[in-house]
Design a protein around this motif. Sequence first.
Motif, PDB file in Angstrom:
ATOM      1  N   ARG A 134     141.601  20.128  24.690  1.00  0.00           N
ATOM      2  CA  ARG A 134     140.168  19.873  24.676  1.00  0.00           C
ATOM      3  C   ARG A 134     139.689  19.698  26.118  1.00  0.00           C
ATOM      4  N   THR A 135     138.552  20.285  26.425  1.00  0.00           N
ATOM      5  CA  THR A 135     138.016  20.221  27.778  1.00  0.00           C
ATOM      6  C   THR A 135     136.554  19.793  27.742  1.00  0.00           C
ATOM      7  N   TRP A 136     136.231  18.769  28.530  1.00  0.00           N
ATOM      8  CA  TRP A 136     134.857  18.301  28.663  1.00  0.00           C
ATOM      9  C   TRP A 136     134.350  18.615  30.068  1.00  0.00           C
ATOM     10  N   THR A 137     133.142  19.128  30.157  1.00  0.00           N
ATOM     11  CA  THR A 137     132.508  19.315  31.453  1.00  0.00           C
ATOM     12  C   THR A 137     131.729  18.054  31.821  1.00  0.00           C
ATOM     13  N   ALA A 138     131.594  17.827  33.126  1.00  0.00           N
ATOM     14  CA  ALA A 138     130.950  16.603  33.606  1.00  0.00           C
ATOM     15  C   ALA A 138     129.445  16.779  33.720  1.00  0.00           C
ATOM     16  N   SER A 139     128.752  15.662  33.642  1.00  0.00           N
ATOM     17  CA  SER A 139     127.315  15.630  33.919  1.00  0.00           C
ATOM     18  C   SER A 139     127.120  14.934  35.264  1.00  0.00           C
ATOM     19  N   LEU A 140     126.312  15.518  36.139  1.00  0.00           N
ATOM     20  CA  LEU A 140     126.082  14.963  37.470  1.00  0.00           C
ATOM     21  C   LEU A 140     124.813  14.129  37.456  1.00  0.00           C
ATOM     22  N   SER A 141     124.958  12.867  37.880  1.00  0.00           N
ATOM     23  CA  SER A 141     123.823  11.957  37.919  1.00  0.00           C
ATOM     24  C   SER A 141     123.922  11.083  39.159  1.00  0.00           C
ATOM     25  N   ASN A 142     122.935  11.212  40.055  1.00  0.00           N
ATOM     26  CA  ASN A 142     122.892  10.420  41.292  1.00  0.00           C
ATOM     27  C   ASN A 142     124.184  10.537  42.099  1.00  0.00           C
ATOM     28  N   GLY A 143     124.748  11.730  42.105  1.00  0.00           N
ATOM     29  CA  GLY A 143     125.941  11.971  42.915  1.00  0.00           C
ATOM     30  C   GLY A 143     127.245  11.579  42.244  1.00  0.00           C
ATOM     31  N   PHE A 144     127.208  11.153  40.988  1.00  0.00           N
ATOM     32  CA  PHE A 144     128.407  10.744  40.272  1.00  0.00           C
ATOM     33  C   PHE A 144     128.571  11.602  39.021  1.00  0.00           C
ATOM     34  N   TYR A 145     129.845  11.876  38.681  1.00  0.00           N
ATOM     35  CA  TYR A 145     130.150  12.672  37.494  1.00  0.00           C
ATOM     36  C   TYR A 145     130.483  11.738  36.332  1.00  0.00           C
ATOM     37  N   THR A 146     129.840  12.005  35.201  1.00  0.00           N
ATOM     38  CA  THR A 146     130.072  11.185  34.012  1.00  0.00           C
ATOM     39  C   THR A 146     130.484  12.071  32.845  1.00  0.00           C
ATOM     40  N   PHE A 147     131.190  11.442  31.902  1.00  0.00           N
ATOM     41  CA  PHE A 147     131.684  12.145  30.711  1.00  0.00           C
ATOM     42  C   PHE A 147     131.353  11.319  29.473  1.00  0.00           C
ATOM     43  N   PRO A 148     131.330  11.950  28.292  1.00  0.00           N
ATOM     44  CA  PRO A 148     131.119  11.187  27.051  1.00  0.00           C
ATOM     45  C   PRO A 148     132.191  10.114  26.909  1.00  0.00           C
ATOM     46  N   SER A 149     131.796   8.979  26.383  1.00  0.00           N
ATOM     47  CA  SER A 149     132.734   7.851  26.275  1.00  0.00           C
ATOM     48  C   SER A 149     133.789   8.072  25.192  1.00  0.00           C
ATOM     49  N   VAL A 150     133.500   8.924  24.225  1.00  0.00           N
ATOM     50  CA  VAL A 150     134.446   9.160  23.137  1.00  0.00           C
ATOM     51  C   VAL A 150     135.302  10.381  23.443  1.00  0.00           C
ATOM     52  N   LEU A 151     136.462  10.473  22.799  1.00  0.00           N
ATOM     53  CA  LEU A 151     137.370  11.587  23.010  1.00  0.00           C
ATOM     54  C   LEU A 151     137.286  12.633  21.892  1.00  0.00           C
ATOM     55  N   THR A 152     136.295  12.505  21.034  1.00  0.00           N
ATOM     56  CA  THR A 152     136.088  13.541  20.034  1.00  0.00           C
ATOM     57  C   THR A 152     135.379  14.720  20.689  1.00  0.00           C
ATOM     58  N   CYS A 153     135.612  15.903  20.147  1.00  0.00           N
ATOM     59  CA  CYS A 153     135.083  17.118  20.758  1.00  0.00           C
ATOM     60  C   CYS A 153     133.706  17.429  20.186  1.00  0.00           C
ATOM     61  N   THR A 154     132.679  16.882  20.836  1.00  0.00           N
ATOM     62  CA  THR A 154     131.302  17.121  20.387  1.00  0.00           C
ATOM     63  C   THR A 154     130.480  17.652  21.552  1.00  0.00           C
ATOM     64  N   THR A 155     129.927  16.755  22.360  1.00  0.00           N
ATOM     65  CA  THR A 155     129.043  17.160  23.446  1.00  0.00           C
ATOM     66  C   THR A 155     129.842  17.666  24.644  1.00  0.00           C
ATOM     67  N   SER A 156     129.404  18.798  25.201  1.00  0.00           N
ATOM     68  CA  SER A 156     129.998  19.377  26.425  1.00  0.00           C
ATOM     69  C   SER A 156     131.510  19.533  26.305  1.00  0.00           C
ATOM     70  N   CYS A 157     131.966  19.941  25.149  1.00  0.00           N
ATOM     71  CA  CYS A 157     133.416  20.018  24.912  1.00  0.00           C
ATOM     72  C   CYS A 157     133.773  21.361  24.282  1.00  0.00           C
ATOM     73  N   THR A 158     134.905  21.894  24.707  1.00  0.00           N
ATOM     74  CA  THR A 158     135.473  23.078  24.071  1.00  0.00           C
ATOM     75  C   THR A 158     136.901  22.747  23.641  1.00  0.00           C
ATOM     76  N   SER A 159     137.381  23.437  22.632  1.00  0.00           N
ATOM     77  CA  SER A 159     138.715  23.170  22.103  1.00  0.00           C
ATOM     78  C   SER A 159     139.417  24.484  21.813  1.00  0.00           C
ATOM     79  N   ARG A 160     140.712  24.516  22.081  1.00  0.00           N
ATOM     80  CA  ARG A 160     141.494  25.709  21.760  1.00  0.00           C
ATOM     81  C   ARG A 160     142.934  25.319  21.467  1.00  0.00           C
ATOM     82  N   ILE A 161     143.636  26.177  20.731  1.00  0.00           N
ATOM     83  CA  ILE A 161     145.040  25.964  20.398  1.00  0.00           C
ATOM     84  C   ILE A 161     145.895  26.697  21.430  1.00  0.00           C
TER      85      ILE A 161
END
Length: 238
Positions: A134-161
């Motif tokens: 599973r891969t999450w892309t970061a969101s840039l805010s005020n010079g800092f990269y943030t990610f969703p707090s959960v590890l489920t594959c929903t927002t900004s996430c791709t999944s592959r086998i």
Amino acid sequence: MIRAIRRRLSVVVDRQTSERGLSLAELLVSMTVFGFLLAMTGGFLVNASRANITNRAIDATNRTAANSMDEVTRVLRGASTNVVAGQSLPDPAFVQATDNAITVYSYVNLASSSVAPIRVQFFVDATTKNLVERTWTASLSNGFYTFPSVLTCTTSCTSRILGTPVVLPAAGGPKIFTYLDSTGAAIPTVVGAVAIPQVSNVAAVTVSLQFGASSSANQSTLLTNTVGLPNLNVARTN
């Protein structure tokens, strides 16, 4: 005159002999030999077909193991801490560090032209035995990269086998991830996970991937690789 009669008799005898055909004994012997040859040929073809199927399965398993190991190694070698707004210390590179699952911040986002971290998780689905990325892309805010707090594959996430089937420890396979400190010693896990205070001490990860129908050597492929983490600046003595 006598000579002519003898020649005539000779022709008749030879003709009768040539038209006599096969006797029953000769026919039975011929059928037995033919059946024996047919059985040998059939057995050879069956064994050759089975060997071909086995070789193709081994080749597919080897390719799956090698490709999966390449991807896991590539991501882990890019493991980096993540600077968070308002914190004096960055978040550790490892968000999750268990025996059979790992989540890490890494700078290996080849799909983007900008230099930005991604968050990647590798885990084995216990039901399907798939090794999932599973891969999450970061969101840039005020010079800092943030990610969703959960590890489920929903927002900004791709999944592959990446590969299947993985031989899990419960089926005789090895632990997929073993975490090493700067001396090369394995960091003990508590209930299958590295304790939070110990996460920052991880200097390398040993990855063991076994794919196949079972843990036996003739039905599976096992690859093991110890991956260094150069971006973490943890001095290794071993």
